[in-house]
Design a protein around this motif. Sequence first.
Motif, PDB file in Angstrom:
ATOM      1  N   ASP A  54       0.545  -1.110  -0.407  1.00 46.68           N
ATOM      2  CA  ASP A  54       0.148  -0.229   0.289  1.00 46.68           C
ATOM      3  C   ASP A  54       0.833   1.884  -0.052  1.00 46.68           C
ATOM      4  O   ASP A  54       0.270   2.081  -0.492  1.00 46.68           O
ATOM      5  CB  ASP A  54      -0.602   0.146   0.998  1.00 46.68           C
ATOM      6  CG  ASP A  54      -1.680  -1.435   1.040  1.00 46.68           C
ATOM      7  OD1 ASP A  54      -0.979  -2.344   1.364  1.00 46.68           O
ATOM      8  OD2 ASP A  54      -2.684  -1.043   1.452  1.00 46.68           O
ATOM      9  N   TYR A  55       2.647   1.784   0.986  1.00 49.47           N
ATOM     10  CA  TYR A  55       2.911   2.297   1.065  1.00 49.47           C
ATOM     11  C   TYR A  55       3.439   2.617  -0.722  1.00 49.47           C
ATOM     12  O   TYR A  55       3.963   4.024  -0.794  1.00 49.47           O
ATOM     13  CB  TYR A  55       3.737   2.376   2.003  1.00 49.47           C
ATOM     14  CG  TYR A  55       3.334   1.887   3.222  1.00 49.47           C
ATOM     15  CD1 TYR A  55       2.086   2.708   4.237  1.00 49.47           C
ATOM     16  CD2 TYR A  55       3.868   0.550   4.025  1.00 49.47           C
ATOM     17  CE1 TYR A  55       1.476   2.171   5.096  1.00 49.47           C
ATOM     18  CE2 TYR A  55       3.321   0.401   5.030  1.00 49.47           C
ATOM     19  CZ  TYR A  55       2.034   1.425   5.718  1.00 49.47           C
ATOM     20  OH  TYR A  55       1.705   1.116   7.208  1.00 49.47           O
ATOM     21  N   GLN A  61      -3.441   8.448  -5.073  1.00 51.51           N
ATOM     22  CA  GLN A  61      -3.620   9.178  -3.869  1.00 51.51           C
ATOM     23  C   GLN A  61      -4.828   9.407  -2.683  1.00 51.51           C
ATOM     24  O   GLN A  61      -4.782   8.173  -2.144  1.00 51.51           O
ATOM     25  CB  GLN A  61      -3.061  10.144  -4.230  1.00 51.51           C
ATOM     26  CG  GLN A  61      -2.328  11.345  -2.934  1.00 51.51           C
ATOM     27  CD  GLN A  61      -1.568  10.191  -2.891  1.00 51.51           C
ATOM     28  OE1 GLN A  61      -0.362   9.593  -2.730  1.00 51.51           O
ATOM     29  NE2 GLN A  61      -1.408  10.757  -1.087  1.00 51.51           N
ATOM     30  N   CYS A 101      -5.483   5.894  -1.029  1.00 48.25           N
ATOM     31  CA  CYS A 101      -4.443   5.255  -0.048  1.00 48.25           C
ATOM     32  C   CYS A 101      -4.577   6.379   0.898  1.00 48.25           C
ATOM     33  O   CYS A 101      -3.830   6.629   2.079  1.00 48.25           O
ATOM     34  CB  CYS A 101      -3.232   5.451  -0.252  1.00 48.25           C
ATOM     35  SG  CYS A 101      -3.233   3.522  -1.873  1.00 48.25           S
ATOM     36  N   ARG A 102      -5.115   7.874   0.994  1.00 50.29           N
ATOM     37  CA  ARG A 102      -5.214   8.294   2.144  1.00 50.29           C
ATOM     38  C   ARG A 102      -6.591   8.323   2.612  1.00 50.29           C
ATOM     39  O   ARG A 102      -7.508   9.033   2.237  1.00 50.29           O
ATOM     40  CB  ARG A 102      -4.811   9.362   1.839  1.00 50.29           C
ATOM     41  CG  ARG A 102      -3.751   9.905   1.470  1.00 50.29           C
ATOM     42  CD  ARG A 102      -3.106  10.264   3.030  1.00 50.29           C
ATOM     43  NE  ARG A 102      -3.536  11.420   3.765  1.00 50.29           N
ATOM     44  CZ  ARG A 102      -3.385  12.584   4.426  1.00 50.29           C
ATOM     45  NH1 ARG A 102      -2.047  12.917   3.875  1.00 50.29           N
ATOM     46  NH2 ARG A 102      -3.401  13.659   4.252  1.00 50.29           N
ATOM     47  N   LYS A 103      -7.062   8.287   3.791  1.00 51.33           N
ATOM     48  CA  LYS A 103      -8.020   7.531   4.086  1.00 51.33           C
ATOM     49  C   LYS A 103      -9.050   9.035   4.419  1.00 51.33           C
ATOM     50  O   LYS A 103     -10.337   9.024   4.572  1.00 51.33           O
ATOM     51  CB  LYS A 103      -8.119   7.208   6.299  1.00 51.33           C
ATOM     52  CG  LYS A 103      -7.431   5.636   5.898  1.00 51.33           C
ATOM     53  CD  LYS A 103      -7.321   4.884   6.990  1.00 51.33           C
ATOM     54  CE  LYS A 103      -7.293   3.445   6.432  1.00 51.33           C
ATOM     55  NZ  LYS A 103      -5.552   3.115   6.295  1.00 51.33           N
ATOM     56  N   ASP A 131      -2.756   7.611   6.937  1.00 52.44           N
ATOM     57  CA  ASP A 131      -1.893   6.801   6.665  1.00 52.44           C
ATOM     58  C   ASP A 131      -1.343   4.878   6.609  1.00 52.44           C
ATOM     59  O   ASP A 131      -0.167   4.316   6.436  1.00 52.44           O
ATOM     60  CB  ASP A 131      -1.157   7.396   5.442  1.00 52.44           C
ATOM     61  CG  ASP A 131      -0.342   8.568   7.172  1.00 52.44           C
ATOM     62  OD1 ASP A 131      -0.104   8.251   8.362  1.00 52.44           O
ATOM     63  OD2 ASP A 131       0.647   9.309   6.743  1.00 52.44           O
ATOM     64  N   CYS A 144      -1.682   1.001   7.389  1.00 54.06           N
ATOM     65  CA  CYS A 144      -2.013  -0.179   6.737  1.00 54.06           C
ATOM     66  C   CYS A 144      -2.524  -1.421   8.108  1.00 54.06           C
ATOM     67  O   CYS A 144      -1.826  -1.021   9.466  1.00 54.06           O
ATOM     68  CB  CYS A 144      -1.591  -0.656   5.812  1.00 54.06           C
ATOM     69  SG  CYS A 144      -1.247   0.094   4.438  1.00 54.06           S
ATOM     70  N   ASN A 191       6.549   5.384   9.702  1.00 54.89           N
ATOM     71  CA  ASN A 191       6.223   4.377   8.504  1.00 54.89           C
ATOM     72  C   ASN A 191       7.242   3.162   9.011  1.00 54.89           C
ATOM     73  O   ASN A 191       8.342   3.413   8.644  1.00 54.89           O
ATOM     74  CB  ASN A 191       4.932   3.760   8.082  1.00 54.89           C
ATOM     75  CG  ASN A 191       5.793   4.127   6.850  1.00 54.89           C
ATOM     76  OD1 ASN A 191       6.766   3.268   6.756  1.00 54.89           O
ATOM     77  ND2 ASN A 191       4.785   4.466   5.739  1.00 54.89           N
ATOM     78  N   ARG A 202       5.120  10.066   8.231  1.00 47.62           N
ATOM     79  CA  ARG A 202       3.623   9.476   8.579  1.00 47.62           C
ATOM     80  C   ARG A 202       3.220  11.167   8.476  1.00 47.62           C
ATOM     81  O   ARG A 202       3.715  12.282   9.070  1.00 47.62           O
ATOM     82  CB  ARG A 202       3.620   9.407   9.488  1.00 47.62           C
ATOM     83  CG  ARG A 202       2.970   7.546   9.935  1.00 47.62           C
ATOM     84  CD  ARG A 202       2.375   7.542  10.696  1.00 47.62           C
ATOM     85  NE  ARG A 202       0.924   7.080  10.907  1.00 47.62           N
ATOM     86  CZ  ARG A 202       0.583   8.212  11.415  1.00 47.62           C
ATOM     87  NH1 ARG A 202       1.763   9.217  12.477  1.00 47.62           N
ATOM     88  NH2 ARG A 202      -0.469   8.492  11.078  1.00 47.62           N
ATOM     89  N   THR A 203       1.630  11.198   8.035  1.00 48.82           N
ATOM     90  CA  THR A 203       0.921  12.495   8.064  1.00 48.82           C
ATOM     91  C   THR A 203       0.374  12.901   9.506  1.00 48.82           C
ATOM     92  O   THR A 203       0.040  12.280  10.157  1.00 48.82           O
ATOM     93  CB  THR A 203       0.115  12.547   6.932  1.00 48.82           C
ATOM     94  OG1 THR A 203       0.596  12.604   5.681  1.00 48.82           O
ATOM     95  CG2 THR A 203      -1.087  14.053   7.422  1.00 48.82           C
TER      96      THR A 203
END
Length: 418
Positions: free
Chosen positions: A89-90, A113, A116-118, A161, A163, A190, A196-197
């Motif tokens: 995923d990353y 994108q 992949c960004r919740k 971001d 998993c 990660n 990470r955000t």
Amino acid sequence: MAHLLVVESWVGSMSRLLPRAIRENGHAFTFLTRDLHHYLRSAPEGTAHPLLGARNVITADTNDIEALLPEVERLHGVLGFDGVVTSCDYYLPAVARIAERLGLPGPGPEAVQNACRKDTTRRVFDDAGVPGPRFAVREEWADIARAARDIGYPLVVKPVDLCAGMYVRRVDDEAQLAAACRALADFPVNARGQRRTPVVLLEELLDGPEVSVETVSYAGSVQVVGVTDKSVGGAPAFVETGHMFPAALPLADAEAAEQTALAALKALGLTDGVVAHTEIKLTSAGPRVVEVNPRPAGNRITELVRHVTGIDLAAAFVEVALGRAPDLRHTDTGLRSAAVGFLVPGSSGTLEALDGMSVRDLPDVLEVQLAEPGRAVKAAGSNNEYLGHVMAGDADGLGARARVETLLDGLRAGLVIR
């Protein structure tokens, strides 16, 4: 023979299924990674990691996309790639950028994108009217606490971001919320070295069972392969404890889940060249989207699908990455359902005993994979702490899940952690 560029991978089952699918379809691949030892460490003792079956293994900084793009362009000029994929995923957004840069098949970078960004996924769905939980995205504690009160407890705290259910927690009050936010803040980078955000996603806690919809899109058409059920444990974490394909659902519920997943994929723009795994909650108010993953399902779900339908989602993933029509024809496999159950540790320590001999040779058992004694064990807080799994099939109906639960009970009886 086609030549694929594989950019990083998970080290679990897809790191084995993807090379197999490439090879069995008559193709070759070049493997690109920033840390080859990450994969060497995960190889079973005495064997080479399947990713090392690549035609070429090349090291590059896969975390620096702006530097990576011209480097991959130079490699393309020498080696000639027909498609680019990843199972991790990353690196899905990076692969979409690479495909666009090289003019190769694949979904658009923005669509990937956003999936992949919740937090971005939630905003896209909100704008498109795709049903999901009430949510808020905040960074500062005062704003987080205020938003939580507005949504109402209990609720779910998520990183935007990560998993495998990492740091996803149910919280019932402000003290639990503060603890969950502190734990997340203490994990700023990660497992792949990506910063990470720091924002936090808060979501309404949804009722009802969770399922996933497995789909394949090609040439603007999305085909539903089926619906998989899910069991969850490890509260207050959300650890996947098992799956069955197909889900034992009334037809109306299955169709509602499928239509909701299709609406989610359309809203994100993931309707061409994508194998997707969309998670849906079947709530008392109707289906709600949990998340969309623009890659094949993990946790052996692809193998459940293959055992029941004959459809190989790893192979479909390869073919759509090459811009080719995937083979999604159902075949008679002799099974009506297949299920997998995971051995989830409830305590930390050292694994002293776990004997799978009692289940390995049973006729309905499809897979058994168990950790070896001596392994350090951590109480499960995500899908990363399993001690193994067992998979079984049912030739007569939807009894595979009950069979797996019985097998797991037998394994637990011999499990010793000290």
